[in-house]
Design a protein around this motif. Sequence first.
Motif, PDB file in Angstrom:
ATOM      1  N   TRP A   1     -24.619  54.777 -13.998  1.00  0.00           N
ATOM      2  CA  TRP A   1     -23.591  55.788 -14.172  1.00  0.00           C
ATOM      3  C   TRP A   1     -22.293  55.200 -14.724  1.00  0.00           C
ATOM      4  N   THR A   2     -21.882  54.036 -14.222  1.00  0.00           N
ATOM      5  CA  THR A   2     -20.615  53.437 -14.668  1.00  0.00           C
ATOM      6  C   THR A   2     -20.637  53.172 -16.160  1.00  0.00           C
ATOM      7  N   GLN A   3     -21.745  52.599 -16.653  1.00  0.00           N
ATOM      8  CA  GLN A   3     -21.871  52.349 -18.091  1.00  0.00           C
ATOM      9  C   GLN A   3     -21.900  53.654 -18.873  1.00  0.00           C
ATOM     10  N   MET A   4     -22.645  54.607 -18.369  1.00  0.00           N
ATOM     11  CA  MET A   4     -22.778  55.896 -19.045  1.00  0.00           C
ATOM     12  C   MET A   4     -21.410  56.572 -19.197  1.00  0.00           C
ATOM     13  N   GLU A   5     -20.662  56.622 -18.111  1.00  0.00           N
ATOM     14  CA  GLU A   5     -19.348  57.265 -18.141  1.00  0.00           C
ATOM     15  C   GLU A   5     -18.413  56.563 -19.121  1.00  0.00           C
ATOM     16  N   ALA A   6     -18.392  55.232 -19.082  1.00  0.00           N
ATOM     17  CA  ALA A   6     -17.523  54.466 -19.982  1.00  0.00           C
ATOM     18  C   ALA A   6     -17.902  54.685 -21.444  1.00  0.00           C
TER      19      ALA A   6
ATOM     20  N   ALA B   1     -17.363  49.173 -24.803  1.00  0.00           N
ATOM     21  CA  ALA B   1     -16.790  49.719 -23.566  1.00  0.00           C
ATOM     22  C   ALA B   1     -17.788  49.703 -22.419  1.00  0.00           C
ATOM     23  N   ALA B   2     -19.066  49.834 -22.751  1.00  0.00           N
ATOM     24  CA  ALA B   2     -20.075  50.000 -21.708  1.00  0.00           C
ATOM     25  C   ALA B   2     -20.774  48.706 -21.309  1.00  0.00           C
ATOM     26  N   SER B   3     -20.526  47.608 -22.031  1.00  0.00           N
ATOM     27  CA  SER B   3     -21.179  46.345 -21.685  1.00  0.00           C
ATOM     28  C   SER B   3     -20.736  45.877 -20.309  1.00  0.00           C
ATOM     29  N   PHE B   4     -21.503  44.978 -19.743  1.00  0.00           N
ATOM     30  CA  PHE B   4     -21.272  44.486 -18.387  1.00  0.00           C
ATOM     31  C   PHE B   4     -19.790  44.242 -18.123  1.00  0.00           C
ATOM     32  N   THR B   5     -19.296  44.798 -17.038  1.00  0.00           N
ATOM     33  CA  THR B   5     -17.886  44.677 -16.718  1.00  0.00           C
ATOM     34  C   THR B   5     -17.705  44.194 -15.280  1.00  0.00           C
TER      35      THR B   5
ATOM     36  N   SER C   1     -31.133  47.718 -22.788  1.00  0.00           N
ATOM     37  CA  SER C   1     -31.904  47.962 -21.568  1.00  0.00           C
ATOM     38  C   SER C   1     -33.347  48.277 -21.945  1.00  0.00           C
ATOM     39  N   ILE C   2     -34.280  47.942 -21.057  1.00  0.00           N
ATOM     40  CA  ILE C   2     -35.678  48.259 -21.356  1.00  0.00           C
ATOM     41  C   ILE C   2     -35.903  49.771 -21.335  1.00  0.00           C
ATOM     42  N   ILE C   3     -35.110  50.484 -20.526  1.00  0.00           N
ATOM     43  CA  ILE C   3     -35.074  51.940 -20.605  1.00  0.00           C
ATOM     44  C   ILE C   3     -33.757  52.266 -21.304  1.00  0.00           C
ATOM     45  N   LYS C   4     -33.838  52.679 -22.539  1.00  0.00           N
ATOM     46  CA  LYS C   4     -32.663  52.778 -23.406  1.00  0.00           C
ATOM     47  C   LYS C   4     -31.556  53.665 -22.848  1.00  0.00           C
ATOM     48  N   TYR C   5     -31.939  54.745 -22.197  1.00  0.00           N
ATOM     49  CA  TYR C   5     -30.965  55.730 -21.736  1.00  0.00           C
ATOM     50  C   TYR C   5     -30.864  55.728 -20.207  1.00  0.00           C
ATOM     51  N   PRO C   6     -29.773  56.251 -19.654  1.00  0.00           N
ATOM     52  CA  PRO C   6     -29.593  56.276 -18.201  1.00  0.00           C
ATOM     53  C   PRO C   6     -30.659  57.119 -17.497  1.00  0.00           C
ATOM     54  N   VAL C   7     -31.166  56.589 -16.407  1.00  0.00           N
ATOM     55  CA  VAL C   7     -32.184  57.272 -15.607  1.00  0.00           C
ATOM     56  C   VAL C   7     -31.637  57.484 -14.190  1.00  0.00           C
ATOM     57  N   PHE C   8     -31.843  58.683 -13.661  1.00  0.00           N
ATOM     58  CA  PHE C   8     -31.346  59.011 -12.328  1.00  0.00           C
ATOM     59  C   PHE C   8     -32.444  59.655 -11.488  1.00  0.00           C
TER      60      PHE C   8
END
Length: 250
Positions: free
Chosen positions: A65-70, A95-99, A139-146
């Motif tokens: 979520w944090t990466q997605m939001e950023a 903006a979304a890379s490891f922070t 990521s191996i799963i390209k998009y955010p999964v919830f």
Amino acid sequence: MNTDFQRFLPSIRNLPDSDLLEKKDLLNEHFLIGKADGLEVYYAPHNEFINCHAEIVIVGITPGWTQMEAAFRQAKLSLQKGDSLEQVLLESKRAASFTGAMRKNLIEMLDECGVNTAFSLSSSRLLFGECRRLLHTTSIIKYPVFIEGKNYTGHAPKIHQSALLTHYAHNVFPKELHEIETDFLLVPLGKVVSEVMTDLVYKGMIPEKRCLFGFPHPSGANGHRKKQFHKAKAELKAIVERFVDERELF
């Protein structure tokens, strides 16, 4: 330009002007791209950008979520500034890379493996700054999964137990790697990513000799990180050294 990004452009432009987006802004039907067995996959723009000239590729499980939001917040800002669509994706990726603590832990382990030396850097920290041209994160799963609004962690279900997740890990992800034109060092973050990459190596889809298998996930939530790294450190350093030796031959 990626057609997925173009498809979601109107919805990104319509996001609220806010210093922080909320889950109701993004985890909705406007950005949902797949669901099955309690899993929901949502669009996010940052992994659309592929650095085709990268020399090191760092791979997580799936954006959280944090990466997605950023990523979305930066995409909205870049569009408002009038950036080109390619620049929007690049800025979203940055903006979304490891922070935060995760990036700090990652840099420390990369340096202890000799990755900074391999690329003639004083510190791997530069990969996230002035030497960003060397780095591709994905990521191996390209998009955010919830699952029920919470980040998917690679378990319950495992990736191979879900046709939806397997599609991304075994089809979309290898195709992304094949777009990179250089011989690159591949860093799988944690056991789940390493397991998927082991399968891909077995299928001949990625080269084993350039994978840092055994590299721990840098999340602060991984309480065994230091123990795992200490156990794998010698082999990780040897892989990096072989990578350097082979590059110098050509």
